[in-house]
Design an enzyme around this catalytic site. Structure first.
Site, mmCIF file in Angstrom:
data_model
loop_
_atom_site.group_PDB
_atom_site.id
_atom_site.type_symbol
_atom_site.label_atom_id
_atom_site.label_comp_id
_atom_site.label_asym_id
_atom_site.label_seq_id
_atom_site.Cartn_x
_atom_site.Cartn_y
_atom_site.Cartn_z
ATOM 1 N N LYS A 88 7.162 -3.911 2.934
ATOM 2 C CA LYS A 88 6.992 -4.625 4.338
ATOM 3 C C LYS A 88 7.628 -5.369 4.767
ATOM 4 O O LYS A 88 8.402 -6.272 4.099
ATOM 5 C CB LYS A 88 5.478 -5.190 4.226
ATOM 6 C CG LYS A 88 4.391 -4.246 3.768
ATOM 7 C CD LYS A 88 3.984 -3.273 5.148
ATOM 8 C CE LYS A 88 3.073 -2.303 4.807
ATOM 9 N NZ LYS A 88 1.816 -2.844 4.260
ATOM 10 N N ASP A 107 2.481 0.326 -0.007
ATOM 11 C CA ASP A 107 3.157 -0.575 -0.862
ATOM 12 C C ASP A 107 2.197 -1.043 -2.170
ATOM 13 O O ASP A 107 2.944 -1.609 -3.060
ATOM 14 C CB ASP A 107 3.992 -1.830 -0.246
ATOM 15 C CG ASP A 107 2.721 -2.562 0.556
ATOM 16 O OD1 ASP A 107 1.749 -2.144 0.891
ATOM 17 O OD2 ASP A 107 3.094 -3.919 0.770
ATOM 18 N N ASP A 132 -6.312 -13.293 -7.113
ATOM 19 C CA ASP A 132 -6.270 -12.692 -5.794
ATOM 20 C C ASP A 132 -7.312 -11.615 -5.734
ATOM 21 O O ASP A 132 -7.579 -10.835 -6.650
ATOM 22 C CB ASP A 132 -4.694 -12.010 -5.630
ATOM 23 C CG ASP A 132 -4.742 -11.590 -4.330
ATOM 24 O OD1 ASP A 132 -4.508 -12.182 -3.303
ATOM 25 O OD2 ASP A 132 -4.536 -10.302 -4.098
ATOM 26 N N ASN A 133 -8.276 -11.564 -4.730
ATOM 27 C CA ASN A 133 -9.262 -10.536 -4.443
ATOM 28 C C ASN A 133 -9.839 -10.092 -5.571
ATOM 29 O O ASN A 133 -10.015 -8.714 -5.883
ATOM 30 C CB ASN A 133 -8.423 -9.289 -3.828
ATOM 31 C CG ASN A 133 -8.044 -9.463 -2.359
ATOM 32 O OD1 ASN A 133 -8.945 -10.267 -1.660
ATOM 33 N ND2 ASN A 133 -7.028 -8.919 -1.838
ATOM 34 N N GLU A 138 -10.149 -16.110 -5.442
ATOM 35 C CA GLU A 138 -9.962 -15.944 -3.712
ATOM 36 C C GLU A 138 -10.735 -14.843 -3.292
ATOM 37 O O GLU A 138 -10.294 -13.550 -3.272
ATOM 38 C CB GLU A 138 -8.407 -15.771 -3.686
ATOM 39 C CG GLU A 138 -8.188 -15.802 -2.248
ATOM 40 C CD GLU A 138 -7.533 -14.513 -1.578
ATOM 41 O OE1 GLU A 138 -7.136 -14.291 -0.426
ATOM 42 O OE2 GLU A 138 -7.796 -13.355 -2.385
ATOM 43 N N TYR A 180 6.191 -12.221 4.157
ATOM 44 C CA TYR A 180 6.975 -11.288 4.526
ATOM 45 C C TYR A 180 8.425 -11.913 4.619
ATOM 46 O O TYR A 180 9.335 -10.953 4.717
ATOM 47 C CB TYR A 180 6.577 -10.243 5.754
ATOM 48 C CG TYR A 180 5.084 -9.951 5.631
ATOM 49 C CD1 TYR A 180 4.805 -9.264 4.696
ATOM 50 C CD2 TYR A 180 4.162 -10.459 6.565
ATOM 51 C CE1 TYR A 180 3.266 -8.625 4.563
ATOM 52 C CE2 TYR A 180 2.950 -10.074 6.278
ATOM 53 C CZ TYR A 180 2.427 -9.301 5.245
ATOM 54 O OH TYR A 180 1.076 -9.191 5.374
#
Lengths: 736, 736
Positions: free
Chosen positions: B323, B418, B454-455, B483, B597
């Site tokens: 990205k 990605d 993460d998630n 998270e 990013y």
């Protein structure tokens, strides 16, 4: 590696052997559920069980959840899809149509097919290339066809083949000229791609080597067709409908508990009890009544609308330490003793007191009672007089003292030397349990199906759970009423452990606040799942102060409260209908000249008997299903603390009874009531009629606020049937 | 016979082999307990666990109840007697002093000794003959002496012998002339009486043939003594005290579940997080920051009082579908890509992004951070870029599509090409689980003990339960922060399954009502046992609308709320202290020019930085233990909806912090607060001082009602230390 911290984590740490780590659904907070599934909930035949659960999986895909239920003895589960209620809560219902035990649990899974269709729709709407998605669908449908049978299997196979053909279009968008060489999927899967379809990488044998279809090498597919037709097929409701019948549950999670429902006959929920002492039923004073006399009393009891005739123990009564009249320590010659002093030379719990009659007489009574719509309920009082045969046959069933005597009952410093408790801590406890079960089975063989259990809270809880469980697994129609006047948690625990009905604190709940709080607790909280109240205004042990001092209005008020607050209630008669209210001494709740210790002769035809009123109340109960259940109870506000108002309704609100009672037995009381239209099932903008079923008076009411005034000397209560007023265009007003 | 209806009833129906029917105690409703013991509760070292249970037995005797606890790996339980709270509820506490897992359960039994002493007292008071009762006591004490050891055993044996001598007195009442031929009890029990003592008819070998003492045939007893001395002995506290140490538990009931507590270090409860992107830490603009640059940032972070430095993923970043700035689909040359696009030619989850430095650099950073009182927390993002080594090494860990490509992440119609999610439904799930555990173990070996996950809600719940369980059983000091910004039940389930801390909805709870409801739910309900909130005013993913539009006052208000509502909180900096508030576009919560990013260069020394204020707030947290825990939170009434007031206190009320926040970033707001003296630990009749720890201002307040006025342009909040005013007779007033 040290032990994992929870049982579940321990299981997971052995994942190689025990757990399939791919099960993604979580199922929690399943209701109804008592103590983590430790005890069954209760229902009666024809009831529904509304089951809810939290269920969800990781990720964002679609999800499915179903209720599984079965009769406990059936091998196979019946599935009911659960509907989402929002916030990851799901609901389904099932009906229990047979006596006995049902089980239920939940199964849930990530629904790959629904996810696929759902995602496909979004992609199509966004005009994306969905060629590969259709291929994925072909794989899903091919697998599904293997779970299906007959025509559905053929259909799914055909659909799979059609979707697989989408591979030959290049754009993935509507193609007006599909290539003629398009090939479909078949049962022979292509080799060599090494692909694992994401929805079914499963160790289920028939799927073991399933591979996704790919182009080349496959023969016999259908003819090519327009791409948009394939998309339409993929998104069709028809496909979704067929797919919903063959979900892929091989990675479904099943809730870790099977929950149970004990299903009784309706009488477990709705029953109307009359207790009498058979020995007091002789026509002429001074004679010991017999079971035959009792039989003659049946029409009288039936005419009042009762359906259970409960007899205190009918066994031989011990002589040793026999109690005299008014509980005198020494019986006078001729004193009959307490029926609860069970056991004499003539026998114990298997025998009938000779002066009452024979076993044949008893069976005849049971049969005649049946003709009058009455069931005979017996008393299970598991204790012995010193003369009981068990004392010599089973000395190991009692507690022996160091001086070689048997321990009698006591509540120091009080002694009850006429009673030997059974020793449930005996090394011979198994034989004792079996012996007591034989007693129950014996009376079941004589036709008895209802037992009132005396003081169950003085015997171990697990004994009752075992006894009731064993009996009901063979005789699921048997009903047990727990006579435990004890602390709240003990009472609940007996009910959880299996008692079909329970005596309550009703007898001592007299004020409006007390009644509203207690019955809200019984009918709205967890208790409603297993505790069925049976309300008694009086018993041979309890003549409440309210009855002692309130006179006839008090008796009527308590009768109406019991009969309308409780789907099951009972009275001890004829003391009740004759408003017997003399205590043995001031400040005590014992009757003077109690039938527990002497024979009474009752003037049944006395002009002031409540007989007719009781008959009316019981007819109201019979005609109004709202009064035959304990849910749907709602207390309404009245601005006078002496006036209690509450309604009961059927779930569909077609039958609604509003009861208003003046609990002040001395004075007329009046007040404004504010009635909940929701509870009464009424339209707030229309007139409605309240019809007093006790007096036949009718009133037209409008709006929530209405005035009530009750003179206790006339009738201290209204039992209103609430009737909606229904208009039609071409008719007079009439009442539904 | 059909199956019994509940699991327990089934067990009972096999009573011959499984259950001892003589166990009379019932144990229910044990708290704390999560989902019937399915999950452990959480505590930190030094905490106490307050355990309560309903416990009772049938009958009227005395009853005893004890808590059992142990470290999970210890073989033996430690007993703590439970105290009755009334209504058959019992309580005891235990302290957890070591990291790891503890277990607890309850044991309860009918206490025959206490019943005996209790009944004896009543009989003596009623002047009854108690000879046999003393004999029974002799039996009980003789049995007890066999459970006891050493001196106690000798004492009990002697007491038993003395009581047994009571047999020789005839009246059972005080006898001034005890007979000299009185004989006591000995270990040799008399034969032939056939008596079974009621308290111990037990199959325990050493008691098997125990018989009560009787007169005759026993040698060596003590000398006779006055009867009233024996009664005094029997009723003595000394005897009760000794007896309480050797209860007869052979018929005790043990609760059917062992419950678990996971004990963490204090940082699991109280932590202060700072998140930064290491690549943005270069001193000079335009250069890619390194771990060494990050090391130079440590003093800055430490000076603000943080104790956890959380780094987004530090692994090599994929090139495929990388990205660009502001989440552009295509990266421009030189765009660094998202750190969450993990995996490239240089390696995956075991590697460090080459531009950040080496593994040595990382270990050095961890070690230097430690010197500054900071722990480095790593991000566990279990997903891969298409360039991740696992894609070729473990293709079976991914979902393959029919076209031979791997399924990328998507939320149709959005595509995240990605990112390749891992396939937790892979047939190779066991290897996948093990592979992911290796990642955690690898970073643990590098010194990391805190992971931000993460998630987690997009991976199976049982995977986390397994992973965290396994890791913590070897490394009980490891902390996992979930998270998961998802639906409430998923968030709770992750916490139940083992996560030490959880992100919350705090970021979107802005009004007084929202905040009070949410934090009451988190701290007062069942969640408090397992869900430890970690509050973030901002994250790289979330620039809330409130911060976008509220300016500096909004940042301060949210900082104060997070730091005082949550024992754990964190900020994403330097964006936070520099009050960065430009969204990528209107109506979105993404940062413009997000560091996700691109590399940013932050002007840390800007005059308007919130750096000093943050340092002050964190010092207040460090100095006030009330802010280091989430219990003791109480919301106080203020008659202005823009002003929120709440206090936190230590259980002993020695440290009480009252926070008052104006959530209107634009206008001065004022109102009358009504403060609960109970929550503040204050005497309602005395003056008290509130000391604003942010500004050092002090106010003397009296009574519950006090006026507050807050200008958000000055400071939008007060953080008051509440100080009781304590008077002494000979001193000035001073403040505790």
């Amino acid at each position: 590696m040290a032990t994992a911290c929870s049982v579940a984590a321990e299981a997971l740490s052995r994942h190689g052997s025990v757990v399939d780590g791919r099960r993604r659904a979580v199922i929690e907070h399943v209701t109804p559920q008592i103590d983590g599934g430790r005890y069954p909930i209760k229902r009666v035949v024809g009831d529904v069980v509304v089951v809810e659960a939290d269920a969800f999986a990781d990720g964002h895909g679609d999800f499915a959840c179903c209720l599984l239920f079965r009769k406990a003895d059936d091998a196979t589960w019946i599935d009911v899809p659960m509907a989402p209620l929002g916030n990851d809560r799901w609901r389904a219902v099932f009906e229990v149509n047979e006596l006995g035990c049902y089980r239920y649990t939940i199964q849930a899974w990530a629904d790959h097919f629904a996810t696929w269709q759902h995602d496909l729709r979004k992609k199509v709407e966004a005009d994306q290339n969905v060629t590969v998605e259709l291929q994925t669908g072909a794989v899903l449908l091919a697998e599904m066809s293997q779970r299906a049978t007959g025509e559905a299997a053929m259909t799914l196979k055909a659909w799979s083949a059609r979707l697989a053909a989408a591979l030959t279009t290049t754009s993935g968008r509507p193609d007006p000229n599909p290539r003629p060489e398009a090939e479909g999927v078949s049962d022979t899967l292509p080799e060599g791609t090494g692909l694992t379809p994401h929805s079914c990488a499963l160790p289920v044998p028939k799927h073991e080597n399933a591979r996704p279809p790919a182009s080349g090498g496959v023969q016999g597919g259908p003819s090519p067709e327009p791409f948009n037709a394939l998309v339409a097929l993929a998104l069709s409701d028809e496909l979704a409908e067929v797919a919903s019948q063959f979900p892929d549950r091989h990675l479904a999670t099943t809730y870790d508990r099977e929950l149970a429902v004990i299903v009784d006959r309706e009488r477990a929920r709705y029953s109307t009890w009359y207790e009498l002492f058979p020995r007091s039923t002789a026509r002429e004073p001074g004679r010991h009544g017999t079971l035959q006399d009792c039989e003659e009393r049946l029409p009288y009891v039936a005419a009042m609308g009762f359906d259970v005739l409960y007899l205190p123990p009918i066994h031989p009564i011990g002589q040793a330490f026999r109690k005299g009249r008014n509980n005198a320590t020494d019986a006078a010659p001729g004193d009959p003793g307490s029926p609860w002093g069970i056991g004499a030379a003539e026998g114990g719990h298997f025998a009938i007191h000779p002066e009452l009659g024979t076993l044949d007489d008893f069976r005849h009574l049971v049969s005649r009672a049946h003709d009058f719509g009455l069931e005979v309920a017996l008393d299970l009082a598991f204790q012995c007089s010193p003369d009981h045969p068990w004392v010599t046959e089973h000395p190991e069933w009692f507690v022996w003292r160091p001086d070689g005597t048997i321990q009698y009952a006591e509540n120091p410093p009080k002694k009850y030397q006429d009673i030997y408790p059974l020793n449930f801590e005996s090394a011979q406890w198994r034989q004792l349990w079996d012996g007591l079960m034989e007693v129950v089975l014996f009376w079941i063989e004589q036709g008895v199906r209802i037992f009132r259990v005396d003081n169950p809270h003085t015997k171990p809880f697990q004994f009752w759970e075992w006894l009731i469980g064993e009996i009901k697994s063979d005789y699921p129609d048997v009903i047990f009423l727990a006579e435990a006047f004890t602390r709240p948690k003990l009472m609940s625990s007996l009910a959880k452990g299996g008692f079909s009905q329970s005596y309550t604190y009703f007898t001592w709940r007299n004020t409006k606040t007390e009644i509203a709080e207690y019955f809200t607790e019984l009918t709205q909280g967890e208790l409603k799942e297993y505790f069925r109240p049976n309300l008694w205004p009086n018993t041979p042990d309890i003549l409440s102060e309210y009855l002692q001092f309130g006179g006839r209005p008090a008796f009527i008020a308590r009768l109406v409260l019991a009969a309308t607050l409780g789907a099951s209630y009972g009275i001890y008669g004829p003391a009740f209908e004759l408003a017997e209210n003399q205590p043995v001494s001031s400040g005590r709740e014992e009757y003077l000249d109690s039938e527990k210790y002497q024979i009474r002769h009752w003037p049944l035809d006395r002009a002031d008997s409540l007989q007719a009123l009781i008959a009316r109340v019981n007819r109201i109960r019979r005609e109004n299903p709202a009064l035959q259940r304990d849910d749907g109870l709602h207390f309404h506000q009245v601005d006078n603390d002496q006036i209690i108002a509450y309604s009961k309704s059927t779930p569909d609100r077609r039958n609604v009874i509003l009861t208003v009672v003046n609990v002040d037995p001395d004075y007329t009381q009046s007040g404004w009531g504010e009635f909940s239209f929701d509870a009464l099932g009424l339209d707030p903008h229309q007139l409605y009629q309240v019809h007093d079923l006790l007096t036949d008076a009718r009133y037209l009411w409008h709006g929530p606020k209405n005035h009530v005034e009750i003179n206790p000397r006339v009738v201290p209560a209204h039992i209103f049937r609430v009737r909606r007023r229904i208009r039609t265009e071409r008719d007079f007003d009439y009442y539904s």
